[in-house]
Design an enzyme around this catalytic site. Structure first.
Site, PDB file in Angstrom:
ATOM      1  N   GLY A 161      -9.954  -2.418  -0.079  1.00 50.11           N
ATOM      2  CA  GLY A 161      -8.776  -1.921   0.317  1.00 50.11           C
ATOM      3  C   GLY A 161      -7.500  -3.011   0.086  1.00 50.11           C
ATOM      4  N   LEU A 162      -6.289  -2.687   0.623  1.00 50.52           N
ATOM      5  CA  LEU A 162      -5.209  -3.594   0.290  1.00 50.52           C
ATOM      6  C   LEU A 162      -5.429  -4.866   0.170  1.00 50.52           C
ATOM      7  CD1 LEU A 162      -2.180  -1.485   1.724  1.00 50.52           C
ATOM      8  CD2 LEU A 162      -2.477  -1.948  -0.573  1.00 50.52           C
ATOM      9  N   GLY A 197       4.480   2.746   7.725  1.00 50.91           N
ATOM     10  CA  GLY A 197       5.377   2.003   7.078  1.00 50.91           C
ATOM     11  C   GLY A 197       4.769   0.612   6.963  1.00 50.91           C
ATOM     12  N   HIS A 235      -3.939   3.151  20.018  1.00 52.79           N
ATOM     13  CA  HIS A 235      -2.678   3.886  19.526  1.00 52.79           C
ATOM     14  C   HIS A 235      -2.292   4.906  20.395  1.00 52.79           C
ATOM     15  CE1 HIS A 235       0.446   5.595  17.103  1.00 52.79           C
ATOM     16  NE2 HIS A 235       0.212   4.626  16.226  1.00 52.79           N
ATOM     17  N   ARG A 237       7.759   8.842  16.558  1.00 57.82           N
ATOM     18  CA  ARG A 237       8.447   8.240  17.689  1.00 57.82           C
ATOM     19  C   ARG A 237       9.576   7.583  17.411  1.00 57.82           C
ATOM     20  NH1 ARG A 237       5.037   4.752  20.348  1.00 57.82           N
ATOM     21  NH2 ARG A 237       3.507   5.260  18.861  1.00 57.82           N
TER      22      ARG A 237
END
Lengths: 656, 244
Positions: free
Chosen positions: A14-15, A50, A257, A273
């Site tokens: 992954g990142l 983000g 979450h 949201r």
């Protein structure tokens, strides 16, 4: 025996893993990545809304900088984070985002001129500065004072992962796909790589390296309902635990979450949201302002999730065949905005629910989302107890997030930790040589070979899928959002039993090559051990901090609990892990413990807090001429690698 | 809407190339439908309760990672977000995506194909300055609309449905396919990539590249992300035809 040598072995594509590999390779060390699947399919791709970095280019981000980001992150963590790490992180995040921009991420950009936005349900017009036109913009997110979350629509993780994967490919970093690390190889307190199973042909391979980095993501799948990918099973953390030497940190710190979509538990991005979406109850009443009049839907995630459960417990939830839920309303954002900035979310609603979020409400409830806990590391990313073992990203407890992570800080952590830890991995490769005998390697491979042989020959025994389902139910029912002694004690006892049962798994499909049942059989005992760490840690921590909410101990107790939980499993036959604690030093904090600003402040203070506050006052008084950088160095000197020491430029502000 | 409690009849392709003497065959399974059931849920139920050897790939199970492409009642699509309620008669036939190496049953090695594709199109920003950039300085400004457009093309998740739906790929084993053109289109549009038209021509200016497409629209019809594949292919073909 098949042995593959490299300088820097990274488990997880992954990142975080990709960025660590890039860093080591940039410094001239061979890096090799192991991945369960093609790296571009990692859970990083699912990050939607983000990445936080204090660029301060958009109008609502004006005045933002590292200091504000630092304050939000520490507060968000409920003072559980490592402030040295938080400092390194906030200073490096703007660099990370700019580097990714040069590597191809199509970050959404500032458009100079007037723009209509939704704040608190009302339309407002903001004016973006023309001089900022074309710079990276940001959106609003929970628990932040500024609009700081940089994004590409709601596919941010996807674009970041593709850019990072492409960069690694350009640098010719090999990714060995469909390979699973099932044990670490270590001797005399030094880690030398891993025993790896080829998921296609079943072969065991020893990957030997100077430095080994665990970047396998979180352990959301210990829970029945999770937003996480089905491979987020915590196996990287588990193989570290099984060394008996490496420690795990704050395993009980698990985030839920607020907006998991029913019935599948898919994620509705915080961008919903952040962009103005509201939560409604069964009477279509917007309830969050009743609980949190200031931040409303954009309180920290742990707070919103608890308020939602509280509200449902009052009978205000809507009923459905999939269970009780609340509504997420983004209809007033309008088609244009939704189809541009929330298009992936819109697609999910259409395909999975047959709902168009432009005109209809979405059924949501809080579900497991993120693991703040993981492999405990020093600020360098290295395990304090097992030399040569590093960890980065969600798999690690580097401890950026303490007991609650802010939205937008997770993908940010993956790349920033990748950069910083990657430098320390390279430093480690520079001064250490490989010193391990083939006997030792063979010993570790043989242990795993025998375990697999036992699984394939045992005639009768436990079903691994059933054990997993039982564990997931226990975690969901007893170690969830609200916790109490009786539920947790039950969970700890029930998991002990599962741990024993997991020792006698038998398979129906007895082949050693590609075999999903064998994969589950290898993983399940490891997952149960991790679940035990979470449940036991939660039972012992008799306070409420961030996402760890004890109904029987509702107050945050800095006096007794301003400390990090460390879990290890030195005796493989024991039926519980060993738990110790590491105190956080208030006298070194740049930001001493304070009220987070949600609900009633019932914190039991730490005896050093006032002392440290007075000391900081003194330092500030004595250094009136110090600018913010000099002041930070006085209050919180950090060991950041040379590469990342530069100040960050901002529009209209320069390097100040 | 799903009809709670009806029996779904699955026909699933089974073949494990790792197993000596195994032969390809279709195997029937029955599953009781539950509300909101997807093929992801149904397949896991079959594996956990009926046949633990059944191979398939899911990761995000949210239509984002591209792991679960398979042929569902004759059409390539993502299994995770295909709801069983979509099939009125309750019959669902599942086959692995053609055009890729078979790992076993419904699992194919799209990763290997996509890696080769990415290397072939050099799927990265070509700019000698990108590595020497000063990340402390303000980033290079970009046109907001162009960045949004680049994202529109970068949404591709490499699921492989376009490759499986492509007749040209069936005739030309080395055909780059829509996924490759999409990637090239993404970098062609991106002002940060400094490659010239001539350099792009070197990559795709032949019959295994942009001039091989027969415009049968299979890719466009089956892209789960509804990407503008044919528009991109037509655009690139026009640009490449103009390269001298």
């Amino acid at each position: 025996m098949n042995i593959i040598y490299t300088d820097s072995l990274i488990i997880g594509g992954g990142l975080a893993g990709l960025r660590v590999a890039i860093a080591a390779k940039q410094r001239g060390y061979d890096s090799l990545i192991l991945s369960l699947m093609p790296a571009k399919r990692s859970q990083s791709a699912a990050a939607q809304g983000g990445m936080q970095a204090s660029l301060g280019a958009c109008a609502k981000g004006e005045g933002d900088d590292e200091d504000v980001h630092f304050e939000d992150t520490v507060k968000g963590s409920d003072w559980g984070c490592d402030q040295d790490v938080a400092r390194m992180f906030v200073n490096t995040a703007p660099k990370a985002i700019r580097e990714l921009s040069a590597w191809g991420v199509p970050w959404s950009r500032v458009r100079g001129g007037d723009e209509e936005i939704i704040v608190n349900g009302n339309k407002e017009t903001i004016t973006e500065k023309h001089e900022a036109h074309g710079l990276i913009t940001a959106r609003n997110y929970g628990g932040t004072q500024k609009w700081r979350t940089c994004f590409t629509a709601d596919g941010t993780g996807h674009t970041m992962l593709y850019a990072m994967g492409n960069k690694a490919m350009q640098m010719k970093i090999p990714v060995h796909e469909r390979k699973e690390a099932i044990a670490l190889i270590h001797e005399d307190g030094v880690c030398y790589g891993a025993v790896v199973r080829d998921l296609i042909n079943g072969e065991l391979i020893a990957y030997i390296a100077k430095a080994t980095t665990i970047a396998t993501g979180g352990y959301g799948r210990l829970y029945a309902d999770s937003t996480n990918a089905v491979i987020s099973e915590g196996i990287g953390c588990a193989i570290a635990l099984e060394t008996g030497i490496a420690t795990l940190g704050n395993m009980e710190a698990v985030q839920f979450h607020p907006t998991g979509i029913l019935p599948m538990g898919l994620l509705a991005s915080e961008g919903c949201r952040g962009d103005g979406g509201m939560l409604l109850d069964k009477n279509m009443h917007r309830f969050m302002p009743d609980y949190e009049p200031d931040k409303k839907e954009l309180a920290s995630r742990d707070v919103v999730s608890r308020r939602m459960i509280e509200h449902m417990r009052k009978g205000k939830g809507a009923q459905s065949p999939y269970g009780e839920h609340l509504w997420l309303d983004i209809t007033f954002l309008g088609r244009k905005h939704i189809e541009k900035n929330l298009r992936e979310f819109k697609e999910i609603c259409e395909y999975f629910l047959g709902i168009d979020p432009v005109s209809e409400y979405i059924p949501v409830r809080p579900i497991q989302h993120y693991a703040m806990g993981g492999v405990r590391t020093k600020v360098t990313g290295e395990s304090p107890t097992l030399k040569g073992l590093f960890s980065a990203g969600e798999a690690a407890c580097w401890d950026l997030h303490g007991f609650n992570r802010l939205g937008g800080n997770s993908v940010a952590e993956t790349v920033v930790a990748g950069m910083i830890v990657g430098e320390f991995v390279a430093d480690y490769c520079a001064v250490n040589s490989l010193n391990i005998s083939t006997n030792t390697i063979e010993h570790f491979v043989n242990i795993e070979q025998k375990k697999i042989g036992d699984l394939l020959t045992r005639k009768y025994g436990e079903n691994p899928f059933k054990l997993r389902a039982q564990m997931q139910k226990i975690m969901m029912d007893n170690v969830g959002i609200f916790r109490n002694a009786s539920d947790l004690e039950q969970a700890v006892e029930a998991l002990k039993v599962l741990n024993q049962r997991a020792k006698t798994v038998a398979l129906q499909n007895k082949i050693s090559s590609s075999n999903p049942e064998l994969v589950a059989a290898i993983r399940v005992p490891k997952m149960i051990k991790l679940a035990q760490c979470v449940a036991y840690g939660a039972m012992l921590r008799t306070e409420s901090r961030g996402a760890h909410a004890r109904e029987d101990f509702p107050e945050r107790n800095d006096r007794d609990w301003l400390k990090r939980t460390l879990t290890s499993w030195p005796d493989d036959d024991a039926d519980l892990p060993e738990v110790t604690y590491e105190a956080l030093d208030v006298m070194k904090m740049e930001l001493p413990p304070d009220n987070r600003g949600y609900g009633v402040d019932n914190t039991i203070g730490h005896p050093d807090t006032e002392k440290r506050e007075a000391q900081i006052k003194e330092i500030k008084k004595a250094n009136k001429k110090a600018d913010r950088f000099e002041m930070q160095a006085l209050l919180n000197p950090i060991p950041i690698p040379e590469k990342f020491k530069g100040k960050n430029e901002r529009i209209g502000r320069g390097y100040k | 809407m799903s009809q709670d409690g009806r029996i779904l009849k699955f026909e699933i392709f089974r073949y494990n190339p790792q197993k000596k003497d195994d032969t390809p065959r279709m195997v029937p399974y029955e599953v009781t439908e539950t509300p909101g059931m997807s093929i992801f849920i149904a397949l896991n139920e079959i594996r956990e309760q009926q046949d633990s050897s059944l191979q398939f790939d899911f990761i995000c199970r949210a239509g984002m990672c591209g792991s679960c492409g398979m042929v569902i009642n004759g059409k390539p699509d993502l299994a995770c977000r295909t709801l069983t309620s979509k099939f009125k008669d309750g019959h669902i036939t599942l086959l692995p995506l053609p055009g890729f190496e078979l790992i076993g049953d419904l699992s194919v090695n799209t990763g290997k194909f996509m890696q080769a594709m990415s290397e072939r199109v050099e799927s990265w920003i070509h700019d000698v300055n990108a590595d020497n950039m000063n990340f402390n300085k303000l980033e290079e400004r970009m046109d907001p609309d162009i960045m949004d457009e680049v994202y529109g093309l970068e949404r591709c998740i490499e699921c492989g449905c376009c490759v499986s739906a492509c007749a040209t790929k069936r005739m030309r084993p080395d055909f780059l396919s829509a996924v490759g053109f999409m990637r090239l289109g993404r970098f062609y549009l991106d002002p940060r990539d400094k490659r010239t038209d001539e350099e792009f021509y070197e990559i795709m200016g032949d019959d295994d590249g942009i001039f091989g497409c027969m415009t049968l629209l299979g890719c466009e019809d089956h892209c789960p992300k509804n990407l503008p594949l044919q528009t991109q292919i037509a655009f690139l073909r026009r640009r490449m035809a103009m390269v001298k």
